[in-house]
Scaffold this active site. Structure first.
Site, PDB file in Angstrom:
ATOM      1  N   THR A 374     -24.822 -12.377  44.292  1.00 33.30           N
ATOM      2  CA  THR A 374     -25.747 -11.720  43.540  1.00 33.30           C
ATOM      3  C   THR A 374     -25.226 -11.172  42.129  1.00 33.30           C
ATOM      4  OG1 THR A 374     -26.511 -11.014  45.490  1.00 33.30           O
ATOM      5  CG2 THR A 374     -27.603  -9.847  43.861  1.00 33.30           C
ATOM      6  N   THR A 392     -30.605 -13.092  42.529  1.00 22.26           N
ATOM      7  CA  THR A 392     -29.418 -13.628  43.358  1.00 22.26           C
ATOM      8  C   THR A 392     -29.884 -15.169  43.832  1.00 22.26           C
ATOM      9  OG1 THR A 392     -28.197 -13.350  45.416  1.00 22.26           O
ATOM     10  CG2 THR A 392     -30.218 -12.890  45.683  1.00 22.26           C
ATOM     11  N   ASN A 394     -28.091 -15.611  46.722  1.00 22.06           N
ATOM     12  CA  ASN A 394     -27.455 -15.229  48.092  1.00 22.06           C
ATOM     13  C   ASN A 394     -26.067 -15.668  47.964  1.00 22.06           C
ATOM     14  OD1 ASN A 394     -27.590 -13.764  50.308  1.00 22.06           O
ATOM     15  ND2 ASN A 394     -27.742 -15.659  51.354  1.00 22.06           N
ATOM     16  N   GLU A 413     -31.297 -18.236  50.508  1.00 21.35           N
ATOM     17  CA  GLU A 413     -31.871 -16.898  51.077  1.00 21.35           C
ATOM     18  C   GLU A 413     -32.420 -16.614  52.382  1.00 21.35           C
ATOM     19  OE1 GLU A 413     -31.011 -13.318  50.129  1.00 21.35           O
ATOM     20  OE2 GLU A 413     -31.299 -14.397  48.072  1.00 21.35           O
ATOM     21  N   ASP A 416     -30.512 -14.327  54.705  1.00 23.09           N
ATOM     22  CA  ASP A 416     -31.041 -12.786  54.986  1.00 23.09           C
ATOM     23  C   ASP A 416     -31.768 -12.322  55.877  1.00 23.09           C
ATOM     24  OD1 ASP A 416     -29.187 -12.158  52.922  1.00 23.09           O
ATOM     25  OD2 ASP A 416     -30.395 -11.429  51.366  1.00 23.09           O
ATOM     26  N   SER A 445     -33.193  -7.051  51.826  1.00 23.16           N
ATOM     27  CA  SER A 445     -32.223  -7.337  50.893  1.00 23.16           C
ATOM     28  C   SER A 445     -31.601  -6.085  50.782  1.00 23.16           C
ATOM     29  CB  SER A 445     -32.979  -7.533  49.781  1.00 23.16           C
ATOM     30  OG  SER A 445     -31.900  -7.250  48.591  1.00 23.16           O
ATOM     31  N   GLY A 467     -23.687  -8.418  48.513  1.00 16.91           N
ATOM     32  CA  GLY A 467     -24.154  -8.503  49.992  1.00 16.91           C
ATOM     33  C   GLY A 467     -24.262  -7.212  50.483  1.00 16.91           C
TER      34      GLY A 467
END
Length: 577
Positions: A374, A392, A394, A413, A416, A445, A467
């Site tokens: 990110t 981001t 990721n 992503e 996530d 997030s 993260g």
């Protein structure tokens, strides 16, 4: 000698003695009219140029966002998404959610095999891992509603850097070299970032991205429709369909940015504005600060066993709430009022043993009524408008794929989301049903773009990548300034700790705590991991207003703006004017 001065001397000694990685921090960068702090030096310079041309902080944020897509391809993006927190000069605030969304064809079990177990790499690599990008829509909405300059003017620097290329510095080259093997797996990505022999471009060599220049030019001329309704979307969808993904043109056509009320709280007289769900960042920072507000951590001291103990226990309790209760507000009811309630924090403090470590398995999720790659940037303009942006792909270079002809790296992503309750994601987070995959849903997030004010005036702009550690990195920078008297550069550079409920481990940055402190913590029952020096410790970017430290602000003798980029950021820069 003042307490603040004594603290600064202690911190400087601690950093010098601990490790060469934490040598004494350089002085913060000073500016009287504006400050831009990003993870890539060329992008920082572009942001300052926009401010000097008469643009406001939002204009600069848009220009920086596009510039980073060219100069910081591991995380800067137009193929990902993120968040923007804005505090206007009159004190009003807002928050833009341009996070990636799950495709219409997404299903709750899409990354599980026939036995219900996660398929290794399915949510991280290739087109099946890609969420619908939001950066182009988010940056353009910010410019349209709150900027002052034309789209073409803000994209021009990024287009020029992509078309003509830019010379790689040592930090830029090391990022490419560290990801060469992964980029080689995708023909289109390899054609951009690797030479004919498969080696990454090195320091002093020029990276030219003509396809990305063409995509940026189309966006400059036609706006977001060029990305979401035109040839760019067609190319991404075609590549996805050919290579095992599920993206469809309708996914792009229906994407919309959300403007949401930010999360707010207070800490020791400072007013905090940060990211609301679908980010957990603002809520969990506020929850942890509410818990810590009762404890005299300034007196206990930076890096002391007692300070670390109280910080870890606050993190432990907050992360169980984060991982079990929070999700996309369009799909779940988030307990915002509870998690920001100081009475709730007092209840948690009542369950914290002052002398012993807690046990994570004894903390059960409650029934209430984010990559390393990110990147965060912080900006403030001459009028006092402040912008914090975290966006981001990721993982590093996202899914590692580029749709041919676009030059655009795509995110991964989807990782996530909760693939399966109880199974950790890329960052080791064990999450619950509130974050399960569903069509059009936004994954939870940790991104925490945060702006702090005092007595109605801007005080601090802060955020970081990292993260699941984004929250604690941002939190610790705030505490280091307010409680420990560090200047903004020291606060960002200081060694870090992290706990996220599960696994029940205190992560300590290499040489982050003294041997005596580690021994005391072990005696209290903590499991410590001090072998995490190369892991996700973030690259925070911050600005302090009125002085380089709280002590200088209180004396009234500091520069108006004081910027700091994390010393962990190989290519970053704080730039003021």
């Amino acid at each position: 000698m003042s307490k603040t001065c004594l603290k600064s001397i202690f911190v400087a000694f601690f950093l010098i003695a601990g490790s060469s990685a934490f040598a004494a921090s350089p002085a913060p960068v000073k500016g009287e009219h504006g400050m831009v702090v990003t993870a890539q030096n060329l992008a920082s310079d572009i942001g300052v140029e926009v401010l000097q041309q008469g643009g406001n902080a939002v204009d600069a944020a848009v220009a920086v966002g596009y510039a980073l897509a060219v100069t910081y391809p591991s995380a800067g993006n137009i193929g990902g998404g993120g968040f923007m927190t804005i505090r206007f000069k009159d004190g009003a605030t807002t928050f833009l959610d341009f996070r990636e969304r799950a495709p219409l064809a997404a299903t709750k079990t899409m990354y599980l095999d026939k036995d219900g177990n996660p398929i290794k790499g399915a949510s991280l690599d290739g087109y099946l891992a890609v969420g619908v990008p939001g950066s182009v829509a988010g940056l353009d909405m910010a410019r349209e509603k709150y900027g002052t300059l034309a789209r073409a003017q803000l994209l021009a620097p990024a287009i020029r850097l992509a078309r003509e290329g830019f010379v790689l510095g040592q930090g830029d080259a090391s990022i490419l070299a560290g990801n060469a093997k992964r980029l080689a797996l995708d023909k289109a990505a390899a054609a951009i970032f690797l030479k004919a022999d498969g080696a990454a471009y090195g320091m002093g060599e020029k990276l030219v991205q003509p396809d990305l220049a063409a995509s940026l030019t189309a966006i400059s001329e036609k706006g977001p429709d060029a990305f979401y309704k035109g040839a760019i979307a067609d190319a991404i969808v075609k590549a996805s369909q050919e290579k095992g993904g599920i993206l469809a043109k309708a996914d792009f056509e229906q994407y919309k940015v959300r403007e949401i009320k930010p999360v707010t709280c207070s800490y020791r007289g400072y007013d905090i504005v940060s990211s609301p769900p679908p980010s957990s960042g603002g809520l969990i920072i506020c929850e942890i600060l509410n818990i810590l507000e009762f404890y005299p951590i300034a007196h206990l001291g930076f890096g002391s066993a007692d300070t670390v103990h109280f910080m870890v226990e606050a993190m432990r309790h907050a992360y169980v709430d984060r991982n079990s209760a929070l999700g996309d507000p369009a799909f779940v009811e988030n307990p915002v009022a509870t998690l920001t309630d100081k009475a709730y924090a007092a209840e948690i403090r009542g369950r914290i043993d002052k002398y012993r470590a807690g046990v994570s398995k004894d903390l059960k999720p409650k029934d209430f009524a984010e990559s390393k790659e990110t990147t965060h940037y912080s900006i403030i303009d001459d009028a006092g408008n402040a912008v914090a942006v975290t966006y981001t792909l990721n993982g590093s270079f996202g899914a590692g794929v580029v749709a041919p002809g676009t030059g655009i790296l795509l995110n991964n992503e989807m990782d996530d989301f909760t693939q399966k309750p109880g199974v950790p994601n890329l960052y080791g987070l064990v999450q619950g049903e509130a974050n399960a995959i569903a069509p059009l849903k936004t994954p939870l997030s940790s991104m925490s773009p945060t702006i702090i004010s005092k007595d109605g005036k801007p005080f601090m702009v802060i955020g970081s990548p990292g993260g699941s550690r984004i929250i604690t990195i941002t939190l610790e920078a705030i505490i280091n300034v307010i409680d420990h008297g560090m200047d903004i550069q020291e606060a960002i550079d200081a060694p870090r700790i992290h706990h996220q409920w599960l696994p029940d481990t205190v992560y300590v940055e290499n040489n982050g705590l003294s041997p005596d402190t580690l021994k005391l913590l072990a005696g209290m029952g903590y499991k410590l991991d001090v072998a995490a020096a190369g892991k996700v410790w973030g690259q925070a970017a911050g600005i302090l207003v009125g002085g380089k430290s709280l002590g200088e602000i209180e004396k009234g003798g500091g520069a108006r703006y004081n910027g700091a980029i994390d010393s962990r950021a190989a290519a970053g820069k704080a730039a003021g004017y």
